[in-house]
Design a protein around this motif. Structure first.
Motif, PDB file in Angstrom:
ATOM      1  N   LEU A  23      90.097  17.191   4.856  1.00 24.64           N
ATOM      2  CA  LEU A  23      90.691  16.619   6.829  1.00 24.64           C
ATOM      3  C   LEU A  23      89.953  15.873   6.837  1.00 24.64           C
ATOM      4  O   LEU A  23      90.190  15.268   8.162  1.00 24.64           O
ATOM      5  N   ARG A  27      90.865  12.045   8.749  1.00 25.32           N
ATOM      6  CA  ARG A  27      90.483  11.639   9.958  1.00 25.32           C
ATOM      7  C   ARG A  27      89.596  10.923  10.053  1.00 25.32           C
ATOM      8  O   ARG A  27      89.842  10.005  10.943  1.00 25.32           O
ATOM      9  N   THR A  47      93.815  15.012  13.343  1.00 24.09           N
ATOM     10  CA  THR A  47      92.471  15.425  13.343  1.00 24.09           C
ATOM     11  C   THR A  47      91.350  14.905  13.763  1.00 24.09           C
ATOM     12  O   THR A  47      90.177  15.175  13.642  1.00 24.09           O
ATOM     13  N   THR A 282      92.290  25.834  13.898  1.00 19.20           N
ATOM     14  CA  THR A 282      93.315  25.622  13.864  1.00 19.20           C
ATOM     15  C   THR A 282      94.257  25.865  15.188  1.00 19.20           C
ATOM     16  O   THR A 282      94.364  27.193  15.635  1.00 19.20           O
ATOM     17  N   SER A 307      93.663  20.540  13.719  1.00 20.00           N
ATOM     18  CA  SER A 307      92.609  20.717  13.277  1.00 20.00           C
ATOM     19  C   SER A 307      91.510  20.665  14.901  1.00 20.00           C
ATOM     20  O   SER A 307      90.568  19.531  14.211  1.00 20.00           O
ATOM     21  N   ALA A 310      88.075  19.606  12.921  1.00 18.39           N
ATOM     22  CA  ALA A 310      87.774  18.447  12.036  1.00 18.39           C
ATOM     23  C   ALA A 310      87.556  17.551  13.390  1.00 18.39           C
ATOM     24  O   ALA A 310      86.448  16.766  13.410  1.00 18.39           O
TER      25      ALA A 310
END
Length: 396
Positions: A23, A27, A47, A282, A307, A310
């Protein structure tokens, strides 16, 4: 264009506080990317901080549970790819105007001012459990001795759970969020919690007391709605904060140079712990219409997985985001969400953390890890610590 075939959950080896490496890499490359969901649904994963915040603020993205797809299988529900409607009173799985109706009734009970008025009581409860912890020591499981019981007492008092019922209530909630219990036992725990809260609602209607539940009996909520809201608040108000406190303590014990910074400025320190840990890692939304996001077009009916962990580590939003830095100004993180579904109990969680965590390290200045922490699996969505063995040296 990047395309995930499954949502990554595994954290980097030896780094229990960091997002999955896949992740983090995504990103940097493509903060809005394609993802194939279990069951074959073609949706998206977000992300980046700005993109995740935009989704949370945009009511063209729905929270209705029955419209969402699961990004990863849940224990005991591995075959479930489409969700049923949210349970009555579960405010996370509904949209306006239904969500607005519930939130308006509750928001006045969770204001910053009202939660700060609880500070003295949080300090009393914290002191009581620190004293009990010392009696148990000099080695204890910090989750069972401290991180769990402090928020449990506070949410029970706020909502009006009778003292004699608190052990029963805590057992129901512990089972509900247990990573070890079979799915059937957890589902049975949900039923027992709902049955208990329904009995509590009936008691408050017949003999109101000075608490939030009693206040709500004067509203237009039905008994079923009251019981649903009560179950939601009791479970959410206990499990999330307990894990924030436990995981925060674990992070500080692994970064002991940060402890004096927490003691010097609890408000700033707690905000950074919230950002760095992001226990609700999440989120999921589904587009109600075509929406442009980060250079991509999300089509109506497509699910977007956010996410949050992230996003809270996005270097475009926070400098050196992978460092735990309690001198950082971390205000604006997405740990409590954003928009109309932003966590209702966030101010209560902040008060509890700002009081309990400095008190813990002040009372036990030699506190240290006494074994391996048992971490909760990420597929439970709320990340945290199941057990945290700690010890200390008695000082005279």
């Amino acid at each position: 264009m990047s395309h995930l075939t499954e949502f990554p959950l595994a954290r980097p080896a030896g780094c229990p506080f960091d997002p999955p490496a896949a992740l983090t890499e995504l990103r940097a490359e493509e903060p809005v990317a394609r993802m194939t969901y279990p069951g074959g649904h073609e949706g998206w994963v977000v992300t980046g901080f700005a993109e995740a915040r935009a989704v949370l603020a945009d009511q063209r993205f729905s929270s209705r549970q029955e419209l969402l797809r699961l990004p990863y299988p849940l224990p005991g529900l591995e075959e479930l790819t489409e969700m049923p409607p949210a349970a009555v009173g579960d405010m996370t799985g509904i949209d306006a105007p239904e969500h607005t109706r519930f939130r308006k009734l509750l928001v006045g009970s969770f204001t910053v001012r009202r939660m700060r008025q609880l500070t003295e009581r949080v300090a009393e409860v914290t002191a009581e459990h620190l004293a009990a912890m010392r009696e148990l020591g000099p080695e204890v499981d910090l989750v069972a001795a401290f991180a769990h019981p402090v928020p449990a007492v506070m949410i029970c008092e706020l909502l009006g759970v009778p003292y004699a019922d608190r052990d029963t209530f805590q057992r129901h909630v512990t089972l509900l969020f247990s990573a070890d219990a079979p799915a059937q036992e957890r589902f049975a725990g949900i039923t027992r919690l709902q049955e208990y809260v329904a009995e509590l609602v009936a008691a408050k209607r017949s003999a109101p007391t000075d608490d939030l539940f009693s206040d709500l009996t004067a509203s237009d909520l039905t008994d079923e709605e009251l019981a649903g809201v009560g179950s939601f608040l009791l479970a959410a108000g206990l499990d999330t904060t307990a894990n924030q406190i436990a995981l925060g303590a674990y992070a500080l014990l692994r970064h002991p140079e940060q402890i004096p910074l927490l003691l010097a400025d609890p408000d700033r320190g707690v905000e950074e712990l919230l950002r760095y840990l992001t226990i609700t890692h999440t989120g999921v939304r589904t587009a109600l219409e075509d929406v442009e996001l980060g250079g991509q077009v999300i089509r109506a009916g497509e699910t977007v997985t956010l996410s949050t962990q992230a996003a809270n580590r996005d270097p475009l939003r926070f400098d050196n985001p992978d460092e735990l830095d309690l001198t950082r100004t971390a205000i604006g993180h997405l740990t409590f969400g954003h928009g109309i579904h932003q966590c209702l109990g966030q101010q209560l969680a902040r008060v509890e953390m700002r009081v309990a965590m400095p008190a813990l390290f002040t009372a036990f200045p030699t506190l240290r890890l006494a074994g391996e922490a048992t971490l909760r699996p990420d597929h439970q969505n709320i990340y945290g610590v199941q057990s945290l063995p700690v010890s200390w040296e008695e000082t005279r």
